[in-house]
Design a protein around this motif. Structure first.
Motif, PDB file in Angstrom:
ATOM      1  N   LEU A  26      50.713 106.473 -29.540  1.00  0.00           N
ATOM      2  CA  LEU A  26      51.645 106.961 -28.525  1.00  0.00           C
ATOM      3  C   LEU A  26      52.691 107.926 -29.099  1.00  0.00           C
ATOM      4  O   LEU A  26      53.545 108.421 -28.369  1.00  0.00           O
ATOM      5  N   ARG A  47      55.565 108.141 -19.676  1.00  0.00           N
ATOM      6  CA  ARG A  47      55.232 107.163 -20.715  1.00  0.00           C
ATOM      7  C   ARG A  47      54.242 106.131 -20.168  1.00  0.00           C
ATOM      8  O   ARG A  47      53.301 105.741 -20.847  1.00  0.00           O
ATOM      9  N   GLN A  50      50.907 107.709 -20.133  1.00  0.00           N
ATOM     10  CA  GLN A  50      50.407 107.823 -21.501  1.00  0.00           C
ATOM     11  C   GLN A  50      49.844 106.485 -21.979  1.00  0.00           C
ATOM     12  O   GLN A  50      48.764 106.422 -22.567  1.00  0.00           O
ATOM     13  N   THR A  54      45.962 105.722 -22.896  1.00  0.00           N
ATOM     14  CA  THR A  54      45.681 105.272 -24.265  1.00  0.00           C
ATOM     15  C   THR A  54      44.992 103.914 -24.286  1.00  0.00           C
ATOM     16  O   THR A  54      44.063 103.693 -25.055  1.00  0.00           O
TER      17      THR A  54
END
Length: 106
Positions: A26, A47, A50, A54
């Motif tokens: 990250l 975030r 993300q 991920t």
């Protein structure tokens, strides 16, 4: 009731990642990632997206723990639309501030 941080931790563990591994993926520090998992840090949309990408889980699964049938691209489209609306709102407010400065002669 599990928190977002708990679900992020569960997703990380399902991938067999340590906190340090997840933080590296990250591009944040390990302590920063630890704060996310423990709920000491509020997450912004970017975030959350993300982390979702991920860890290969949907944003809704991280938020409420439910797996929905919506395609990730459809979910992303909704979030992008909301983001665009917020940016338009911000731009309108900026214009109002500029107009007020003009009226004051600043």
């Amino acid at each position: 009731m599990k928190s977002i941080g708990d679900r992020i931790k569960q997703s990380r563990l399902a991938l067999g990642l340590s906190q340090a591994d997840a933080a590296k993926k990250l591009n944040i520090s390990t302590p920063a990632f630890c704060k996310i998992e423990t709920g000491q840090t509020d997450l912004n949309i970017s975030r959350l997206l993300q982390i979702s990408k991920t860890f290969k889980v949907s944003v809704s699964q991280l938020i409420d723990g439910k797996t929905v049938g919506a395609e990730p691209s459809a979910e992303l489209a909704v979030l992008k639309k909301e983001l665009i609306e917020k940016e338009e709102e911000i731009n309108k407010l900026r214009k109002k501030v500029i107009d007020l400065y003009d009226k004051l002669g600043i």
